[in-house]
Design an enzyme around this catalytic site. Structure first.
Site, PDB file in Angstrom:
ATOM      1  CB  CYS A 123      -0.946  -0.007   1.084  1.00 54.79           C
ATOM      2  SG  CYS A 123      -2.407   1.103   1.215  1.00 54.79           S
ATOM      3  CG  HIS A 173      -3.541  -3.904   2.713  1.00 57.59           C
ATOM      4  ND1 HIS A 173      -2.808  -3.425   3.823  1.00 57.59           N
ATOM      5  CD2 HIS A 173      -4.161  -2.802   2.240  1.00 57.59           C
ATOM      6  CE1 HIS A 173      -2.625  -2.331   3.743  1.00 57.59           C
ATOM      7  NE2 HIS A 173      -3.459  -1.989   3.057  1.00 57.59           N
ATOM      8  CD  GLU A 185      -1.164  -6.876   4.898  1.00 56.97           C
ATOM      9  OE1 GLU A 185      -1.746  -5.685   5.355  1.00 56.97           O
ATOM     10  OE2 GLU A 185      -0.980  -7.019   3.670  1.00 56.97           O
TER      11      GLU A 185
END
Length: 607
Positions: free
Chosen positions: A401, A528, A530
């Protein structure tokens, strides 16, 4: 539908979220479908406008919900996909009731906490519990509900009352209450003390909720006489007193529950002991193997985490867990070096020279560099310097990001010699705006106005590392949370200078993934990754970072290999399986310090 309510007493931070998630794992291993709900008593509508220092990271769901980080725990433990409605807040409940009152739904009644607020809470739970979360059209068998905060908190009272009514409403055999409490050891006397738990249970009973099971947190296993005392004063049978003592890694928690027959106690209360006449037994061989493998890891891989919220590891919880999943998959012991980005800046050299020197030593000693997301201009110059160091020294780099955006700014300044290049977030009047505010964003309202949730990214360069890591997929679906984007008008200049934009959105105008083709591993992602990483199913980009940092990237990108499988072997080396966004895809064709409750080697209090 059966319900398991998890409450907490004595102090906050006992690990209710991990306990709730682990209960879900054990029940799922018994063959049951499981969903989860988190109740947060704060007045915010959601977690989107909270500071990471205040409440930890904001976890983002597929539907764009900005929710409490515990929903990330649920998704990672149970491998499910939740919605924004799985996070109930006081703000959402009151907003819903007030909207109904304005529409006239209450027919002139005086709107009160009881029954209107309490009824809304119960109806919300019943409605959301029926939503499928495991990729099928089937509703769950069991809904695990975590009540945030600590018993006795004034803001929790409407929820306590609603849940008391709810337990009566669904009836015996459909509701199980698990109370998580603390059994401390005072250094002066050296014995385990039960009085805090006794008072906590007494308070719970006084509010109309009776615990079926006690989950006792402690540093060491509970002594037998302590269990006897707890059973006597808390009116809970000894087999229903479960000890959750400290363990070497969090993946042992579901195994602790299994070993103490917690599933039998819960299933007995819920009247789900048997399938036909066969008792339900949890099948946790994968968890057992994963927990054991984690404990045996020896070879370290050091990742420098360069951010502005490094004082609280929960601010980057999903990033840490994604790194952990990837490092375990590649059989490396994760060591996270926290680097405050402010300490890398030139001003720190004069103001705090010791912190400056330490930060640069950590950065230069790392095997890889990760710059996660963030907002605001504090520490941005330090992140830019970290990206420059990684680019110039061929150190593996992953920017997420904001981490991607600052890599673009650094490239513009250092390579393209556009010294005034910046983001309009940090300098609204910059003459070279490489990162700009998105047209659809709002500059007046902050909550839920970003580009949020799952969005599709199409690969424009099939031979790039990112596409290979994602299994040569033509597109990927990943979760987003941002207001600013790379200026599409400058993309031709960047690509002419050597920065490749290998992933874009469906319009081709919004940049999603950048790469430096001639670098060992230099990747930035606007999304993102993750948020979709799972134990045993690591995120592709995190897997690439750890592989590059540990000298395994070339092997990982070979045609016979993909992300790590614990069982299969390829020519004597670990055969790997690639996972795209948590789903299996075809193989490729072509001496640590504890910081804020988190161990630098990857051990922590969450998964």
């Amino acid at each position: 539908m059966k319900y398991v309510l998890v409450t907490g007493g004595v102090v906050s931070g006992l690990g209710k979220g991990v306990t709730a998630s682990s209960i879900g794992v054990v029940l799922k291993a018994c063959g049951l479908r499981v969903t989860s709900i988190k109740i947060d008593p704060y007045l915010n509508t959601d977690a989107g406008t909270m500071s990471p220092f205040e409440h930890g990271e904001v976890f983002v769901l597929d539907d764009g919900g900005e929710v409490d980080l515990d929903l990330g725990n649920y998704e990672r433990f149970l491998d499910i996909k939740l919605t924004r409605d799985n996070n109930i807040t006081t703000g959402k409940i009151y907003q819903s009731v007030i909207n109904k009152e304005r529409r006239g739904d209450y027919l002139g009644k005086t709107v009160q906490v009881v029954p209107h607020i309490t009824d809304e809470i119960q109806e919300w739970i019943e409605r959301v519990a029926m939503n499928p979360v495991d990729g099928t059209d089937e509703p769950a068998d069991v809904c695990v509900i975590e009540l945030g905060g600590t018993i006795g908190d004034i803001e929790s009272m409407p929820f306590i009352e609603a849940l008391g009514q709810f337990s009566y409403r669904v009836g015996p055999g459909n509701f199980c209450l698990v109370h998580v409490s603390l059994v401390p050891v005072l250094n002066v006397v050296g014995e385990q003390k039960t009085k805090p738990t006794q008072h906590s249970v007494r308070g719970l009973r006084g509010l109309g909720l009776i615990p079926d099971i006690l989950a006792c947190r402690s540093t060491q296993p509970l002594e037998e006489h302590v269990k006897v005392k707890l059973a006597q004063f808390c009116h809970v049978p000894i087999p229903n007193i479960i000890n959750l003592h400290d363990v070497t890694n969090i993946w042992h928690i579901p195994l602790l529950l299994r070993d103490q027959k917690a599933h039998e106690a819960i299933l007995k209360v819920l009247e789900l002991q048997c399938v036909g006449k066969v008792p339900r037994e949890p099948k946790l061989s994968e968890w057992t193997e994963r927990a054991s493998k984690f404990d045996k890891l020896k070879t370290p891989v050091r990742i420098a985490m360069v951010g502005k919220y490094t004082g609280l590891s929960d601010s980057y919880l999903s990033v840490l867990k994604a790194l952990l999943h990837a490092s375990v998959a590649l059989e490396r012991k994760l060591v996270v070096d926290w680097v405050p980005s402010c300490d890398l800046e030139d001003s720190a050299e004069k103001e705090t020279p010791e912190a400056y020197e330490k930060a640069w030593d950590l950065l230069k000693g790392a095997d890889g560099v990760l710059v996660p997301g963030g907002f605001g201009d504090r520490g941005v110059q330090g992140k830019i310097l970290a990206a420059q160091y990684a680019r110039e020294n061929n150190v593996p780099y992953l920017g997420i990001c904001l981490g991607m955006q600052i890599a673009v700014i650094e490239f513009a300044r250092s390579v393209m010699k556009l010294h005034g290049a910046n983001s309009t977030e940090f300098d609204p009047d910059t003459e070279t705006p490489c990162v700009i505010f998105m047209p659809e964003g709002s500059k007046t309202h902050m909550g839920a106005t970003m580009r949020l949730g799952s969005r599709r990214t199409f690969f424009k360069v099939n031979s790039c590392k990112s596409a290979k890591l994602y299994g040569n997929a033509s597109y990927v679906d990943e979760r987003h949370r941002h207001r600013y984007e790379v200026n599409p008008d400058m993309v031709p200049e960047f690509e002419k200078a050597g920065l490749s934009f290998v992933g874009r959105d469906e319009s081709g105008e919004r940049m999603e993934i950048i790469e430096l083709p001639n670098h060992k591993f230099f990747i930035g992602a606007q999304f993102h990754p993750e948020f979709k990483s799972r134990p045993g199913k690591p995120s592709a980009l995190f897997l690439g970072l750890i592989a590059a940092a540990s000298g395994q990237l070339d092997h990982l990108l070979q045609p016979c290999c993909s992300a790590v499988s614990q069982h299969a072997r390829c020519n004597g080396a670990p055969k790997l399986k690639l996972y795209q966004n948590g789903h299996v895809k075809k193989p490729l064709n072509g001496g640590l310090v504890k910081v804020n409750g988190y161990y630098a080697n990857g051990n922590g209090i969450h998964i």
